[in-house]
Each structure stands twice: as structure tokens, then as C-alpha cells.
Scaffold this motif. Structure first.
Motif, PDB file in Angstrom:
ATOM      1  N   PRO A  32       0.819  -1.228   0.000  1.00 38.60           N
ATOM      2  CA  PRO A  32       0.000   0.000   0.000  1.00 38.60           C
ATOM      3  C   PRO A  32       0.847   1.269   0.000  1.00 38.60           C
ATOM      4  CG  PRO A  32      -0.930  -1.606   1.514  1.00 38.60           C
ATOM      5  CD  PRO A  32       0.424  -2.124   1.123  1.00 38.60           C
ATOM      6  N   ALA A  33       1.934   1.274   0.793  1.00 39.24           N
ATOM      7  CA  ALA A  33       2.814   2.447   0.822  1.00 39.24           C
ATOM      8  C   ALA A  33       3.514   2.635  -0.522  1.00 39.24           C
ATOM      9  CB  ALA A  33       3.848   2.298   1.935  1.00 39.24           C
ATOM     10  N   LEU A  34       3.852   1.539  -1.185  1.00 44.45           N
ATOM     11  CA  LEU A  34       4.483   1.631  -2.501  1.00 44.45           C
ATOM     12  C   LEU A  34       3.507   2.184  -3.537  1.00 44.45           C
ATOM     13  CD1 LEU A  34       6.459  -1.747  -2.528  1.00 44.45           C
ATOM     14  CD2 LEU A  34       7.249   0.523  -1.821  1.00 44.45           C
ATOM     15  N   ILE A  35       2.235   1.858  -3.372  1.00 44.40           N
ATOM     16  CA  ILE A  35       1.204   2.438  -4.244  1.00 44.40           C
ATOM     17  C   ILE A  35       1.126   3.948  -4.015  1.00 44.40           C
ATOM     18  CG2 ILE A  35      -1.284   2.541  -4.706  1.00 44.40           C
ATOM     19  CD1 ILE A  35       0.033   0.049  -5.875  1.00 44.40           C
ATOM     20  N   GLN A  36       1.201   4.377  -2.746  1.00 46.16           N
ATOM     21  CA  GLN A  36       1.204   5.810  -2.456  1.00 46.16           C
ATOM     22  C   GLN A  36       2.398   6.494  -3.110  1.00 46.16           C
ATOM     23  OE1 GLN A  36      -1.085   7.895  -0.009  1.00 46.16           O
ATOM     24  NE2 GLN A  36      -0.253   8.992  -1.770  1.00 46.16           N
TER      25      GLN A  36
END
Length: 226
Positions: A68-72
Motif C-alpha cells: 500500500p505504501a508503494l502504491i502511495q
């Protein structure tokens, strides 16, 4: 002469004081404007909620390295107005996810990514129960926010529970997608599951490199919805 020097020093100090005072006001004003701008930007950002278990939470690694953080990071690099919320909880089943869902629906998600079911499968929970809970989660989101886009993350499990259970589990996600008319990530751990180099010693949870691959898999389905 002495009086003139005193007067000259007084005016010099007064001018310097005035300069620094104005400078401080200017810096304070700039800071206030920047904070206001950040608040407006955050209020305008659309919410992407990843709702799942330890795979979403990033078990065994730092949260900023979970997918999820990589998507951000991808969203920020494109300067898109979206904010990602990691709603993952280790050990979560579809039943416990349904019970805590209301906490995450106080704010409308623009996109709701549902990643649950793996723990049900590993525990051999009846598929009728897992299916019922996944449908209930989707329907609750739809009822609360009809305009929210829903993306279901497909999952597969090892054959420990027998070939019939394993096959039915795998096909369940596609069937729910069709029934509920939502988006689907066919298999969240595509290219990662079963590879010891991409998983922690438990063989279940991805490493940082594994999460980078998962992020690419998710991005393929998520990006068209932005």
C-alpha cells in the motif's frame, strides 16, 4: 559627539529590529499559507482504502515497504490527489474484517481494495461462510457509498485442504466479482507465492522485494480506476 554616536546607534538598532520583525512576520505568514495549502490539498485528496490482513499490513517488514505504501509512492510521483490508508490487520479473517469495517467507513473511500480470505482458507473455514462475509463487506461498502469503486484481491491457498476445497477457494473470487460487479486482481501474490527468495522464512509473507512485485500487480488493476 558622544550624544550623536548614541543616537546613531539607537536608530541602527531600531532599523535592525524592524527588519527582523518584518522578516519574522513574513516567514510566519509563509508558514501559515503553506499549512493552509496542505490542509486544502488533504481535504481534496480522494481516499484509497486497502482493507485486508497481514499481507496488506506488511507483516515482518516496515509498513513503508508494504505494497500500500508503494502504491502511495507511485501516486505521489504522478502528482495525483489520492491518499492511501493501510487498513491491514495481521490474523484478520473475513468475519473479523466484517466486524471492524464500520471504523473505516466514517470517511468515504474513492476506491476500496478488499484483500481478505487467505486466513479463512488456511484455517479451513467453510467456503460458504467466507463467501457470505466477503459479499457482506462489499454490500456494506456499496450501501454506505454507492459511488465507491471496489477492487477485490483474489487469493489462492496451498493444497493442504484437499484439491476440491483449494479449487473452489480459487474460483470463489471470480464468482464474487461477477455477482457483485466489482473489479478483480486475479491473484494478489502472482509471481511471489512459492518463491523462497521473495518470501519470509514462514513461506507465506512477502519480503520487501516481494511487496514491490505485489505493488506492480495491484497497480495494473488500480491505475485505470484513478
Amino acid at each position: 559627539m558622544k550624544n550623536k554616536q548614541v543616537i546613531r546607534s539607537f536608530w541602527t538598532l531600531l532599523l535592525l529590529s524592524s527588519f527582523f520583525c518584518c522578516s519574522e512576520k513574513k516567514n510566519t505568514g509563509t508558514l501559515v499559507r503553506e499549512e493552509a495549502s496542505d490542509r486544502i490539498r488533504q481535504e481534496n485528496e480522494k481516499l484509497i482504502l486497502f482493507f485486508g490482513n497481514s499481507l496488506t499490513a506488511g507483516y515482518g517488514i516496515d509498513e513503508e515497504d508494504a505494497f500500500p505504501a508503494l502504491i502511495q509512492d507511485k501516486i505521489d510521483s504522478l502528482e495525483l490527489d489520492y491518499r492511501v490508508i493501510n487498513g491491514g490487520l495481521s490474523g484478520e479473517t473475513t468475519a473479523s474484517g466484517l466486524n471492524r469495517l464500520d471504523w473505516f467507513l466514517e470517511e468515504q473511500p474513492y476506491i476500496f481494495v478488499l484483500e481478505l480470505g487467505a486466513n479463512d482458507g488456511l484455517r479451513g473455514i467453510a467456503l460458504t461462510e467466507t463467501r457470505k462475509n466477503l459479499n457482506a463487506i462489499i454490500e456494506k461498502v456499496k450501501t454506505s457509498y454507492p459511488d465507491t469503486k471496489i477492487l477485490l484481491a483474489g487469493m489462492q491457498i496451498p493444497p493442504n485442504m484437499g484439491p476440491e476445497y483449494t479449487a473452489s477457494f480459487r474460483s470463489m473470487y471470480g464468482e464474487i466479482m461477477t455477482q457483485q460487479e466489482v473489479g478483480l486482481i486475479p491473484f494478489l501474490l502472482e509471481g511471489v507465492a512459492g518463491n523462497p527468495d521473495l518470501n519470509l522464512p514462514d513461506g507465506i509473507h512477502p519480503t520487501e522485494e516481494g511487496h514491490r512485485i505485489v505493488a506492480e500487480t495491484v497497480w495494473k488493476q488500480l491505475y485505470p480506476l484513478l
